[in-house]
Design an enzyme around this catalytic site. Structure first.
Site, PDB file in Angstrom:
ATOM      1  N   ASP A   1     -24.451   3.989   5.510  1.00  0.00           N
ATOM      2  CA  ASP A   1     -25.327   4.444   6.601  1.00  0.00           C
ATOM      3  C   ASP A   1     -24.949   5.822   7.129  1.00  0.00           C
ATOM      4  O   ASP A   1     -25.310   6.187   8.255  1.00  0.00           O
ATOM      5  CB  ASP A   1     -25.317   3.442   7.763  1.00  0.00           C
ATOM      6  CG  ASP A   1     -26.040   2.139   7.411  1.00  0.00           C
ATOM      7  OD1 ASP A   1     -26.812   2.144   6.441  1.00  0.00           O
ATOM      8  OD2 ASP A   1     -25.806   1.132   8.101  1.00  0.00           O
TER       9      ASP A   1
ATOM     10  N   LYS B   1      -0.908   6.518  -4.004  1.00  0.00           N
ATOM     11  CA  LYS B   1      -0.810   7.941  -4.327  1.00  0.00           C
ATOM     12  C   LYS B   1      -0.679   8.729  -3.026  1.00  0.00           C
ATOM     13  O   LYS B   1      -1.617   8.780  -2.223  1.00  0.00           O
ATOM     14  CB  LYS B   1      -2.066   8.426  -5.064  1.00  0.00           C
ATOM     15  CG  LYS B   1      -2.471   7.588  -6.286  1.00  0.00           C
ATOM     16  CD  LYS B   1      -3.608   6.675  -5.959  1.00  0.00           C
ATOM     17  CE  LYS B   1      -4.306   6.074  -7.157  1.00  0.00           C
ATOM     18  NZ  LYS B   1      -3.520   5.609  -8.254  1.00  0.00           N
TER      19      LYS B   1
ATOM     20  N   HIS C   1       0.687   1.122  -6.832  1.00  0.00           N
ATOM     21  CA  HIS C   1      -0.380   1.953  -7.390  1.00  0.00           C
ATOM     22  C   HIS C   1      -0.802   3.055  -6.413  1.00  0.00           C
ATOM     23  O   HIS C   1      -1.791   3.742  -6.616  1.00  0.00           O
ATOM     24  CB  HIS C   1      -1.585   1.062  -7.719  1.00  0.00           C
ATOM     25  CG  HIS C   1      -2.661   1.730  -8.513  1.00  0.00           C
ATOM     26  ND1 HIS C   1      -3.893   2.064  -7.975  1.00  0.00           N
ATOM     27  CD2 HIS C   1      -2.706   2.141  -9.806  1.00  0.00           C
ATOM     28  CE1 HIS C   1      -4.646   2.619  -8.901  1.00  0.00           C
ATOM     29  NE2 HIS C   1      -3.948   2.683 -10.019  1.00  0.00           N
TER      30      HIS C   1
ATOM     31  N   LYS D   1     -12.891   7.402  -5.921  1.00  0.00           N
ATOM     32  CA  LYS D   1     -13.377   6.150  -5.328  1.00  0.00           C
ATOM     33  C   LYS D   1     -13.906   6.484  -3.948  1.00  0.00           C
ATOM     34  O   LYS D   1     -13.131   6.705  -3.014  1.00  0.00           O
ATOM     35  CB  LYS D   1     -12.269   5.097  -5.206  1.00  0.00           C
ATOM     36  CG  LYS D   1     -11.664   4.668  -6.540  1.00  0.00           C
ATOM     37  CD  LYS D   1     -10.388   5.407  -6.812  1.00  0.00           C
ATOM     38  CE  LYS D   1      -9.743   4.917  -8.101  1.00  0.00           C
ATOM     39  NZ  LYS D   1      -8.629   5.786  -8.509  1.00  0.00           N
TER      40      LYS D   1
ATOM     41  N   HIS E   1     -12.240   9.726 -11.653  1.00  0.00           N
ATOM     42  CA  HIS E   1     -11.247   8.821 -11.074  1.00  0.00           C
ATOM     43  C   HIS E   1     -11.432   8.662  -9.562  1.00  0.00           C
ATOM     44  O   HIS E   1     -10.619   8.038  -8.892  1.00  0.00           O
ATOM     45  CB  HIS E   1      -9.854   9.382 -11.393  1.00  0.00           C
ATOM     46  CG  HIS E   1      -8.733   8.412 -11.244  1.00  0.00           C
ATOM     47  ND1 HIS E   1      -7.711   8.582 -10.332  1.00  0.00           N
ATOM     48  CD2 HIS E   1      -8.448   7.251 -11.894  1.00  0.00           C
ATOM     49  CE1 HIS E   1      -6.863   7.586 -10.427  1.00  0.00           C
ATOM     50  NE2 HIS E   1      -7.271   6.761 -11.366  1.00  0.00           N
TER      51      HIS E   1
ATOM     52  N   ASP F   1       7.517  17.234   5.156  1.00  0.00           N
ATOM     53  CA  ASP F   1       8.159  17.557   6.447  1.00  0.00           C
ATOM     54  C   ASP F   1       7.656  16.736   7.636  1.00  0.00           C
ATOM     55  O   ASP F   1       7.705  17.226   8.770  1.00  0.00           O
ATOM     56  CB  ASP F   1       7.946  19.036   6.790  1.00  0.00           C
ATOM     57  CG  ASP F   1       8.709  19.970   5.857  1.00  0.00           C
ATOM     58  OD1 ASP F   1       9.595  19.496   5.133  1.00  0.00           O
ATOM     59  OD2 ASP F   1       8.399  21.170   5.870  1.00  0.00           O
TER      60      ASP F   1
END
Length: 399
Positions: free
Chosen positions: A153, A319, A317, A148, A146, A324
């Site tokens: 370079d 995450k 979508h 990405k 999952h 704090d």
């Protein structure tokens, strides 16, 4: 009657095989998994919450690559933006730039053989990760890559929640606008992200004799952070530690709120010791049953004084976890059992209060684009929803 018994026997046999396959596969995975995390690094980070702006920047950087492009995605679709993405990679490979593309086998199932052949013909090194394989067919079908990651370079990196497809640039009527958090990275952090890419590439792609030649000595940036890749249950301990260290507040953004038993217990304890808990989830679901699977947890949190918001300005979508106002986590992992126990994920933990404050402005904007979810909303009699909740609860591990 005899036929009924035969069918029942076959169903029990299949269930038994699934259970045995999954259990033995998970045990084997636990034996071979390694704990990997970077030291505390200093990089520079831009935050992209909008897909159109992200991909305009991302495609420009790909086109400007001079030496190599290394890409890992969970999902790449067979649609216009995906074809544009492939054409850019093929064009750079023909120019002599080294291009490596690693895609999850099931997440990117729509990528055709013809497309793969054209990529390879142009000189792109291509591989599918996490292929279904013997002897644990069911378990291997559930463990998805999952992550990405993109490194260009050895100097520019990308990491976050966006995949490649039309919905991610607001071209899906049901799910637009798409809201996500993606990072653009420069500074010394990029070299370590490069190494993380090759951990996966070496497992599934053509072996690279000397990975160190791709990693440059880059100047330190302004933001203290750490990359933490996880798999096979490693993420649960990370989340538990974050929750336990909270003194004032816990903010969670996730498209799927399906925590493990241990994590949910720790959230309840946090609420009871006076920690302010705020959660953003989508108003509109993109998968069947994921909302219903979350309701049992959200009801309990609301009873304990937690605040829950449903994002209404498109599909949420993103995450993240913010602790704090001093620490935040942005990455690829959802707050669900699949990310906790099955998926290969990579998260970026920030230990820089100035960056956390900057990112919190994005999070608060998303709260303003949301509506509060109440107990009366969840407790309103609805037989169809109740049936779906029961079904969702029984298979929540795999949602």
């Amino acid at each position: 009657m005899k036929l009924l018994f035969i069918l029942l026997g076959l169903i029990l046999l299949i269930i038994g095989w699934f259970y045995l396959d999954f259990t033995l596969g998970y045990r084997k995975h636990l034996k071979i998994v390694r704990k990997l995390e970077t030291p505390i690094l200093q990089g520079n980070f831009d935050i992209f919450p909008h897909g159109k702006k992200l991909f305009a920047d991302y495609f420009d950087e790909l086109k400007n690559a001079k030496q190599h492009i290394h890409v890992l995605f969970y999902i790449v679709k067979n649609d216009p933006i995906s074809q544009e993405f492939f054409e850019i990679l093929k064009g750079k490979a023909r120019e002599g730039v080294e291009v490596r593309l690693l895609l999850d086998r099931i997440g990117s199932f729509s990528v055709k053989k013809k497309t793969v052949a054209s990529l390879r013909e142009a000189g792109v090194y291509f591989a599918f990760s996490n292929r279904i394989k013997l002897p644990y067919l069911f378990y291997s079908s559930q463990v998805r890559n999952h992550r990405k990651i993109t490194v260009i370079d050895g100097e520019i990196g990308y990491l976050g929640g966006f995949n490649v497809g039309m919905e991610y640039i607001d071209e899906d009527p049901k799910l637009s606008p798409w809201r996500d958090y993606h990072l653009k990275i420069t500074g010394e952090s990029v070299s370590y992200l490069q190494q993380e890419f090759f951990v996966d590439w070496q497992e599934y792609g053509e072996k690279v004799p000397d990975v160190t030649k791709y990693c440059r000595m880059l100047p330190k940036g302004m933001v203290r952070q750490q990359f933490v890749p996880t798999e096979a249950g490693q993420l649960e301990a990370r989340h538990l530690n974050l929750i336990k260290m909270a003194n004032k507040s816990i903010m969670i953004g996730t498209p799927y709120f399906i925590p493990s038993k241990k994590i949910f217990h720790e959230l309840i304890l946090a609420a009871r010791r006076g920690i302010e808990i705020t959660i953003i989830v989508p108003f509109t679901a993109d998968h069947i049953l994921v909302q219903e699977a979350s309701y049992r947890y959200l009801r309990r949190l609301l009873r304990e004084g937690g605040k829950v918001y449903q994002f209404k300005n498109g599909f949420y979508h993103a995450k993240t976890i913010i602790i704090d106002d001093r620490l935040c986590d942005i990455g690829t992992a959802n707050f669900d059992k699949r990310s906790l126990f099955l998926n290969k994920e990579i998260n970026c933990y920030f230990y820089d209060e100035e960056f956390v404050a900057r990112f919190k402005e994005v999070f608060v904007k998303d709260i303003h684009d949301s509506r509060p979810l109440t107990l009366s909303d969840l407790n309103h009699p609805n037989l169809f929803r109740s049936v779906k909740e029961v079904i969702a609860g029984s298979i929540s591990y795999f949602l």
